[in-house]
Every structure is written in C-alpha cells, then in structure tokens.
Design a protein around this motif. Structure first.
Motif, mmCIF file in Angstrom:
data_model
loop_
_atom_site.group_PDB
_atom_site.id
_atom_site.type_symbol
_atom_site.label_atom_id
_atom_site.label_comp_id
_atom_site.label_asym_id
_atom_site.label_seq_id
_atom_site.Cartn_x
_atom_site.Cartn_y
_atom_site.Cartn_z
ATOM 1 N N UNK A 73 0.824 -1.194 0.000
ATOM 2 C CA UNK A 73 0.000 0.000 0.000
ATOM 3 C C UNK A 73 0.861 1.249 0.000
ATOM 4 N N UNK A 74 2.039 1.179 0.660
ATOM 5 C CA UNK A 74 2.958 2.311 0.616
ATOM 6 C C UNK A 74 3.374 2.594 -0.818
ATOM 7 N N UNK A 75 3.698 1.538 -1.555
ATOM 8 C CA UNK A 75 4.098 1.705 -2.942
ATOM 9 C C UNK A 75 2.959 2.263 -3.782
ATOM 10 N N UNK A 112 -8.797 3.933 2.716
ATOM 11 C CA UNK A 112 -8.164 4.367 3.959
ATOM 12 C C UNK A 112 -7.936 5.873 4.006
ATOM 13 N N UNK A 113 -8.061 6.550 2.848
ATOM 14 C CA UNK A 113 -7.869 7.993 2.834
ATOM 15 C C UNK A 113 -9.179 8.770 2.971
ATOM 16 N N UNK A 132 -5.754 -4.077 2.852
ATOM 17 C CA UNK A 132 -5.676 -4.447 1.430
ATOM 18 C C UNK A 132 -6.998 -5.027 0.945
ATOM 19 N N UNK A 133 -7.620 -5.844 1.778
ATOM 20 C CA UNK A 133 -8.891 -6.476 1.423
ATOM 21 C C UNK A 133 -9.976 -5.418 1.215
ATOM 22 N N UNK A 134 -10.031 -4.438 2.142
ATOM 23 C CA UNK A 134 -11.006 -3.351 2.000
ATOM 24 C C UNK A 134 -10.723 -2.528 0.731
ATOM 25 N N UNK A 135 -9.455 -2.247 0.470
ATOM 26 C CA UNK A 135 -9.104 -1.440 -0.700
ATOM 27 C C UNK A 135 -9.481 -2.154 -2.003
ATOM 28 N N UNK A 136 -9.257 -3.459 -2.037
ATOM 29 C CA UNK A 136 -9.549 -4.210 -3.259
ATOM 30 C C UNK A 136 -11.039 -4.176 -3.587
ATOM 31 N N UNK A 137 -11.892 -4.172 -2.560
ATOM 32 C CA UNK A 137 -13.333 -4.095 -2.806
ATOM 33 C C UNK A 137 -13.771 -2.660 -3.089
ATOM 34 N N UNK A 283 -10.144 -10.951 -9.079
ATOM 35 C CA UNK A 283 -8.935 -11.721 -8.763
ATOM 36 C C UNK A 283 -8.176 -11.090 -7.609
ATOM 37 N N UNK A 284 -8.095 -9.760 -7.606
ATOM 38 C CA UNK A 284 -7.409 -9.072 -6.514
ATOM 39 C C UNK A 284 -8.119 -9.310 -5.188
#
Length: 561
Positions: A73-75, A112-113, A132-137, A283-284
């Motif tokens: 997520x930093x990247x 997250x932002x 990551x899971x929340x961001x992917x959705x 897939x993500x």
C-alpha cells in the motif's frame, strides 16, 4: 438511509451520500458509531484515465525492488503521488491522451484515505492484509463510478448530439453506438447495489455476492455490445474517411472540456475494457480472502461467472472476425486452372498466411545460381493454399491440399551458406491432382521459418540454432506494457499488465509464451513486454495465479458433484 446522485455532465456535482453505522464484530472491542460517508465524484477522472493509472501502477508493482520496511500500500500511495505529478505537469506522457490536462487519480480514492475512515481510528486496529482487502473491494466502487461517468460522456456528449446525428444515417448510428444505453443502465444498477452494500459499515462486508449476481443476470449485455465491435470499428473508420461532416463534428466534440480531449474511439471501447477489468478486480479480492472461508467461495463463483462472460465475448468476436476474414480471402482468390473450392465455412478459420520465396527447379550446370520466386501461402485449419500474388489484392491459386497431407521439414546440414538460410522443405503428400509435391521455401527470417515449421506438427526434426527454449520450471516471465494485437493465428493478443511465461526466444525479437491468466499460448514481439527480473515478484505471481486457479477449480468441482 442512503441516496446516490450521479450528474456526470460538466458543471454538476456528483455525490454519493450514505448514512452508515459502524459495527465491527471482528475486533475484540466492538464499536458502533454513526457516520455520514461522502464520496465526491465531481472532479473524478474519466475511466480512461483511471485505467491508465491502474495499468501503470500494476507495471510498477511488478518492477519495483521490494523494501521489507514498506507494504504494497505504501508503494501504491507513492505511485499515486508520482502519477498525479505527471498528469498535472506539462509532460507528454503516453498514458495521457495527447498530453491534455486531465484530472489526476487522487489517492483519496483509496478507502483508507476517506475522512470518515481516518477519523474513526479503525486503521490502527486493522492489519495490513485487512486494509488491502477493503481497498480491493472499494476499488470496484470507485472504478465503476469513473466508468459510468465516461459512459455518460459517450451517450450525452456524443450519441445524443443533434449535430452529429444529422451527419449519419440511422443504420450507421445504430452500428456505431450499438446497445450502449443498455450497457449504461447495467452500470447504473450495479453501482447502486454496490453503494447500498458498501456504505452500510465503514469496514464493509464482502461484495462478491453482488458481483456474482450481476454477472449472472445483467452482464450478458456486454456480450451483445462486444459482438458488434468489429462492425463498429469498421463503420467508424469508414465514416471518418468518407464523411467530412461527421469527422469535423467528432473532432470538435473531442476538444470540448466534457470529453477531456480524449478520442471518441476510446469511449466506444469502454465496455469490453470494463468487463475485463472487473475480472482483474475480482482476482485481486480473491487473492486477499482467507482460504477456506465463505468469502473465498463467493469470490470464486463471481470470478467464474465473469470469466464466462469474457469467454463468450472473445468467442463471438473471434467467430465474426474469422468469418469476415474468410469472406475477404474468398474475394481475393482466383482459381484459373482448376475447379474452385469453397472457402467460406463455419468450421474453417485462417491459422497463418504470408509470403515466402520458392526455389526454382530449373537450375542447370550453365546456371548454378539458385533462383527464388515469391509465393503466398494461406494455411487454414483444414486446408493449405499456395498462390501467386497478382496485383495488390488478388491471388491466383497454384496448388492446394488438405492440411493433414502436408509436412514441413528443416533442411539437412549439407545445405549450407547464405543461399539456403531460413529455408525448409514443404511436402504435399497428395496435392489437388493426387500427386506428391515437394517445394523448397525460404522464409524472410529465422523466426518466420520456425513458426512455419511449428504450424505442421508432423515435423520430425527441429533446427533450434540461434534460439533459446526454456523448461517450464525455468522459463522467464514478462509483463505486457503496451497492447499487442495478433497479426497471425499463432500469435498472442496481449493487454497491458498481463503476465506471460516465456518458453522460447528467438534472436530476432520474438517470444513464444503462455499467458498466466488463461494458459493461452502464442508468439509476440519483445518490444511490447518487459522482463520480470525480481525473483520475489516472479514467485509471487506464480503463487497468486495458483491460488486463483485452485479456488476456481474448487467451484467447478463443486458444480460437477
């Protein structure tokens, strides 16, 4: 309570406002809070810009050298900042249409932002994997919003423009825009269902049941649109060349702010790009679900359903293009010396075609120099035609036979020198006259010769000088960075970010490989890919693909039982 308003036209505000209550049962200290979650789409990018950003981010993810003190997520956030600098500056990057000033993809599109998420204090309680899971959705929602905004530009800015409508006849307009209004309606319903589900809780539950439902009941609309795409592209090309009024209006509309100076054709291609992107997003999500959970099973079902839609799209487009190709070839062929054979057939398709040089058999002691004359081959799945080119688009058939009666063999080592470089024997065990014919043919390059030899599985000997063949366990891995459209049936269509295992390299810049996502095999130029040299990244790709394939296989096995 929730409400959603979408006003994608210029000067209007698009806001999703949802009153939500927070209930995090997965933590040791459950917390419930009331909150108003607002996602503003006013200055959001059109889908083309989002898509370019997503592609560049994925390419960066494959090439970055990992620092163990940073998370992925930093990247992603660092890359978003760099992308924003590029799009807001004066640089003429390829992924910004014509260097035009387009809205950058802000990192505030990350879950997250969002102010509500930041202020809740939940980020300190969540693990990196949970974020990551929340961001992917969440990306499914934000990208669908961007996609719908672009669809409104296509329908309201272009399709409903009266001046543009007056320049074309009804049939051309129908072909050009197809069922885009139905596609837009599907997107509106899908986005509404996502919004109502996601904003119930700040840490929202799985969305793959929604994806699965829409894939089964609504996404078939994409098949009808994509099926028409071949005729759509031809109609657009014809109108731009032959209809000056149409071309003038299109060029003017493309320059207006609503369009963000993106080309009209990029809007027409949106639906197929979107449905393929949805597959990648699922897939993500699947990669980030825990194994053996109901969420994994739901994600696998959604992926299977969307994959079927894409397979239908590819199959229908392939059939239509194959039939169009057969019709064009049939018009170009002349059977002067013998009875013509019917070229057009539902079961026939072209596998390979191209010009070769045939060595003349009239070499004598007086003239020992080998003479070559051009011939043009059409190789179908069931037949081979040898022709001579006559004019720019006419071919006279000299010989033909069934595909199963053809063998191709490399020359023996005794045939040395530049004269016989890239040469091979083509043997017709029985041609149209019932005779055995042997021809010595010369390909323009080593790669071409190898590909012609590979087209005939009866080859018993293979010349592999100046090329490298890899074992499955040791093959390099490359990522597509620029779209490649196959020119021959033995080539592989590639889209940016796709990963391919390379099984063969030639010294002339051609790779043969297997696409990781679906196992399709074919040739492609090395100029459209970059090699993944980081072993950590390569191993991660293999693990992720295995995880996805295993999960989908379990769904298929469950249905079979």
């Amino acid at each position: 309570m929730s409400r959603i308003q979408l006003f994608p036209t210029e000067g209007k505000v698009a806001v999703i406002t949802v009153h939500v209550s927070l209930c995090v049962s997965c933590f040791r200290s459950p917390v419930r809070r009331n909150s108003s979650f607002k996602l503003c789409l006013t200055d959001g990018p059109l889908y083309q810009t989002y898509s370019d950003f997503a592609i560049q981010k994925e390419i960066h993810r494959q090439t970055v050298i990992r620092n163990i003190s940073k998370t992925s997520m930093d990247y992603a956030m660092e890359f978003a900042a760099r992308f924003r600098e590029k799009t807001s500056g004066k640089s003429n990057e390829n992924f910004v249409a014509r260097g035009s000033p387009v809205p950058a993809v802000s990192q505030t599109t990350l879950w997250q932002q969002q102010p509500t998420v930041r202020d809740s204090g939940l980020l300190d309680q969540l693990t990196v994997d949970q974020i990551k899971y929340q961001e992917s959705m969440f990306e499914v929602l934000t990208s669908e919003s961007s996609y719908l905004r672009s669809l409104y530009v296509l329908t309201e800015h272009f399709m409903e423009n009266r001046e543009l409508t007056d320049t074309i006849i009804i049939s051309d307009r129908k072909t050009l825009f197809s069922n885009i209004l139905k596609v837009r309606e599907v997107s509106e319903r899908f986005l509404k269902d996502l919004e109502e589900h996601i904003f119930k809780e700040i840490v929202f539950p799985d969305i793959c049941d929604i994806l699965h439902y829409h894939a089964q009941h609504n996404f078939s609309t994409y098949i009808d649109y994509v099926r028409n795409q071949t005729y759509q592209e031809k109609t657009y090309s014809r109108l731009m060349k032959s209809n000056e009024q149409f071309a003038a209006v299109i060029n003017r509309l493309q320059e207006l702010p609503q369009c963000q100076r993106l080309p009209f054709i990029s809007f027409l291609l949106l639906p197929f790009q979107r449905i393929t992107r949805i597959k990648m997003l699922i897939e993500n999500i699947l990669k980030r679900t825990k194994e053996g959970t109901p969420e994994e099973q739901t994600a696998s079902k959604a992926l299977t359903s969307v994959s079927k839609i894409i397979d239908c799209c590819n199959r229908d487009v392939g059939k239509m293009r194959q039939m169009e190709e057969l019709i064009e070839i049939s018009k170009m062929l002349e059977f002067d010396k013998f009875r013509a054979i019917p070229i057009i057939s539902e079961t026939r398709f072209l596998e390979k075609k191209g010009e070769l040089q045939e060595m003349s058999k009239s070499k004598t002691f007086v003239n020992m120099r080998a003479k070559f004359s051009p011939v043009y081959l059409f190789l179908f799945n069931d037949h081979l035609l040898i022709t001579i080119k006559k004019g720019s688009d006419r071919y006279v058939v000299m010989d033909h036979t069934h595909r199963s009666l053809v063998q191709a063999q490399p020359l023996d080592e005794c045939f040395g020198g530049a004269t016989y470089e890239n040469c091979f024997n083509l043997i017709m065990l029985e041609n149209h006259q019932g005779r055995t014919m042997e021809r010595l043919l010369k390909a323009p390059t080593k790669s071409d010769m190898q590909r012609w030899l590979a087209a005939f599985p009866s080859t018993t000997k293979e010349d592999v000088d100046e090329e490298v063949i890899y074992e499955d366990w040791d093959c390099p891995q490359v990522q597509c960075v620029e779209q490649y459209i196959a020119q021959q049936a033995d080539e592989l269509n590639l889209e940016p970010t796709e990963i391919v295992n390379v099984i063969r390299k030639t010294n002339e810049g051609w790779y043969e490989g297997v696409r990781l996502s679906d196992g399709q095999k074919g040739w492609f130029p090395d100029t459209n890919v970059i090699e993944i040299t980081n072993e950590h990244v390569r191993r991660r790709n293999v693990k992720e693909r295995y995880r996805v394939s295993q999960a989908t296989m379990m769904v298929k096995c469950g249905k079979a039982r």
